[in-house]
Enzyme design. Structure first.
Site, PDB file in Angstrom:
ATOM      1  N   LYS A  30       0.112   1.433   7.603  1.00  0.00           N
ATOM      2  CA  LYS A  30      -0.352   1.772   6.254  1.00  0.00           C
ATOM      3  C   LYS A  30      -1.198   3.015   6.336  1.00  0.00           C
ATOM      4  O   LYS A  30      -1.851   3.261   7.355  1.00  0.00           O
ATOM      5  CB  LYS A  30      -1.206   0.632   5.678  1.00  0.00           C
ATOM      6  CG  LYS A  30      -1.322   0.672   4.175  1.00  0.00           C
ATOM      7  CD  LYS A  30      -0.051   0.160   3.549  1.00  0.00           C
ATOM      8  CE  LYS A  30      -0.212  -0.212   2.098  1.00  0.00           C
ATOM      9  NZ  LYS A  30       0.785  -1.225   1.710  1.00  0.00           N
TER      10      LYS A  30
HETATM   11  N1  GLU Z   1       3.609  -0.145  -0.340  1.00  0.00           N
HETATM   12  C1  GLU Z   1       4.591  -1.191  -0.404  1.00  0.00           C
HETATM   13  C2  GLU Z   1       4.028  -2.463   0.187  1.00  0.00           C
HETATM   14  O1  GLU Z   1       2.844  -2.676   0.239  1.00  0.00           O
HETATM   15  C3  GLU Z   1       5.930  -0.765   0.188  1.00  0.00           C
HETATM   16  C4  GLU Z   1       5.933  -0.388   1.629  1.00  0.00           C
HETATM   17  C5  GLU Z   1       7.259   0.200   2.112  1.00  0.00           C
HETATM   18  O2  GLU Z   1       8.199   0.282   1.345  1.00  0.00           O
HETATM   19  O3  GLU Z   1       7.274   0.576   3.295  1.00  0.00           O
HETATM   20  O4  GLU Z   1       4.760  -3.348   0.544  1.00  0.00           O
END
Ligand code: GLU
Length: 418
Positions: A106
């Site tokens: 993240k």
């Molecule tokens: N930000 C989204 C989540 O928290 C998607 C992450 C992604 O598609 O890699 O799941």
């Protein structure tokens, strides 16, 4: 932020709760509770007036045992190192619970994007992409959108990476616009998984969805799509909110027309189909069949949880309940279906996008939605089977039991290097 509301501590306590039901050695468990590495960088970016501004940004690569690190990048003034670490860990277990071949990562930048022009945001994003370049890659770490980022930012990251690497590599990020290699159905995918999990949950608990009352906290991409799709399967959306406050109508709000109103005015407040307006906390304690928190972490803490009056909670946001709130709601018999399943549609369709990018062969929206439904329903069934088999106290613990076992198996199959 109170002590029990640090999201990284929430993640660690969720892992501990589940590990108590598994035979995992303490040293392996220790690994599962900490990120492998965290980049912290200060970006110096020129603003439109010629001045220079510093922005702190992070990327946490939590665990890569099951595949490339995967997870979004958020732009928000409250981004912190611990928040990004927690969110990256949740991605590990989210990818494992839906059984897609990724680890978890993240990123985030401490920024309020509303205060900057599009040109400034482009420079900030490209500066971050330049810092990220050695860490990311189609087979290494694949960012995606998260809070306050979307196709535009992903297109900039892809372009920066491809320019610096002198190649084309659309699979280096997901959540791109269709013409830049994005997948059909990606924008709707998070909210779609929330609807599917709510539908399966109601079926499992033997509650009628037709006419069920629903409150949705947060009316961004995840919240509004969930509301729209829940309306499509017969639920009545009685309340929705955003940071400006909540709107309510016992007879139902029209999800699409509230969205158009928000697009025009910037908020849901003032919508003329609302019978009443009140605060976000009032929305979270409404007497409804289904509550969908779809905003940020820690929306419900221990104190507020005592007043929650919903029968079922399906988490579209990441980490909307503090561990204290979770304990109270479990005690009170409120059925909570966890984020790592209920919002996993986003990363699942990111996976489809990545597969399509690798093959340079693109699917129809119908195929995307069908494959997504199969993955979410299978994961829901695995979760409820585990819930029953281990006689667990919550669906969250069941999700972590399934997910942790998969990560541990991948780690143990591979052994340790060096
Ligand atoms: N930000 C989204 C989540 O928290 C998607 C992450 C992604 O598609 O890699 O799941």
């Amino acid at each position: 932020m109170s002590e029990d509301a640090n999201p990284f501590e929430s993640l660690q306590s969720q892992i501990d709760d589940a590990a108590a039901h598994l035979e995992v050695d303490d040293d392996v468990l220790e690994r599962l509770k900490h990120p492998e590495r965290v980049l912290e960088t200060n970006l110096s970016v020129e603003l439109d007036d010629g001045s220079l501004r510093r922005f702190t940004a992070f990327r946490s690569q939590f665990n890569g045992d099951r595949g490339p690190y995967k997870g979004g990048i958020r732009y928000h003034p409250n981004v912190s190192r611990d928040e990004v670490k927690a969110l990256s860990g949740w991605m590990v277990y989210k990818c494992a619970v839906v059984d897609i071949p990724y680890g978890g990562g993240k990123g985030g930048i401490i920024i309020d994007p509303r205060e900057y022009s599009e040109a400034e945001l482009e420079r900030v994003t490209r500066a971050f992409a330049t810092e990220l370049r050695p860490l990311i890659g189609v087979d290494r770490d694949v960012p995606a959108p998260d809070v306050n980022t979307g196709q535009r930012e992903m297109n900039w990251i892809k372009d920066t990476y491809e320019t610096l690497e002198n190649t084309t590599a659309p699979g280096v990020v997901t959540g791109k616009a269709p013409d830049s290699g994005g997948s059909a159905g990606r924008v709707e995918a998070t909210g779609r998984s929330t609807m599917l999990v709510a539908r399966e949950a109601f079926d499992y608990l033997d509650i009628e969805m037709k006419g069920a009352s629903v409150a949705v906290q947060g009316y961004g991409n995840a919240g509004w799509i969930a509301a729209d799709l829940l309306e499509g399967i017969g639920a009545t959306i009685v309340a929705v909110s955003d940071s400006s406050g909540a709107i309510y109508n016992e007879d139902g709000l029209d999800a699409r027309s509230v969205r158009s109103f928000k697009n025009e005015t910037g908020t849901v407040s003032g919508y003329d189909g609302a019978a009443e307006e009140f605060s976000n906390d009032d929305l979270l304690t409404l007497d409804v069949d289904l509550l969908v928190p779809a905003a940020l972490e820690n929306a419900i803490d221990r104190e507020l949880a005592e007043d929650v009056d919903a029968d079922v909670i399906v988490e579209a946001a990441n980490g909307p309940l503090t561990p204290g709130a979770d304990a109270v709601l479990t005690d009170r018999g409120v059925h909570v279906f966890p984020d790592i399943l209920a919002n996993a549609g986003g990363v699942t369709v990111s996976y489809f996008e990545w597969v399509q990018n690798r093959q340079r062969f693109y699917w129809t929206e119908e195929r995307v939605n069908e494959e997504l439904e199969e993955i979410i329903v299978d994961a829901f069934d695995a979760l409820t089977d585990t819930y029953e088999e281990y006689d667990l106290e919550s669906f969250r613990t069941a999700a972590y039991v399934v997910a942790i076992q998969r990560v541990v198996d991948a780690f143990e199959d591979a052994g340790t290097f060096p």
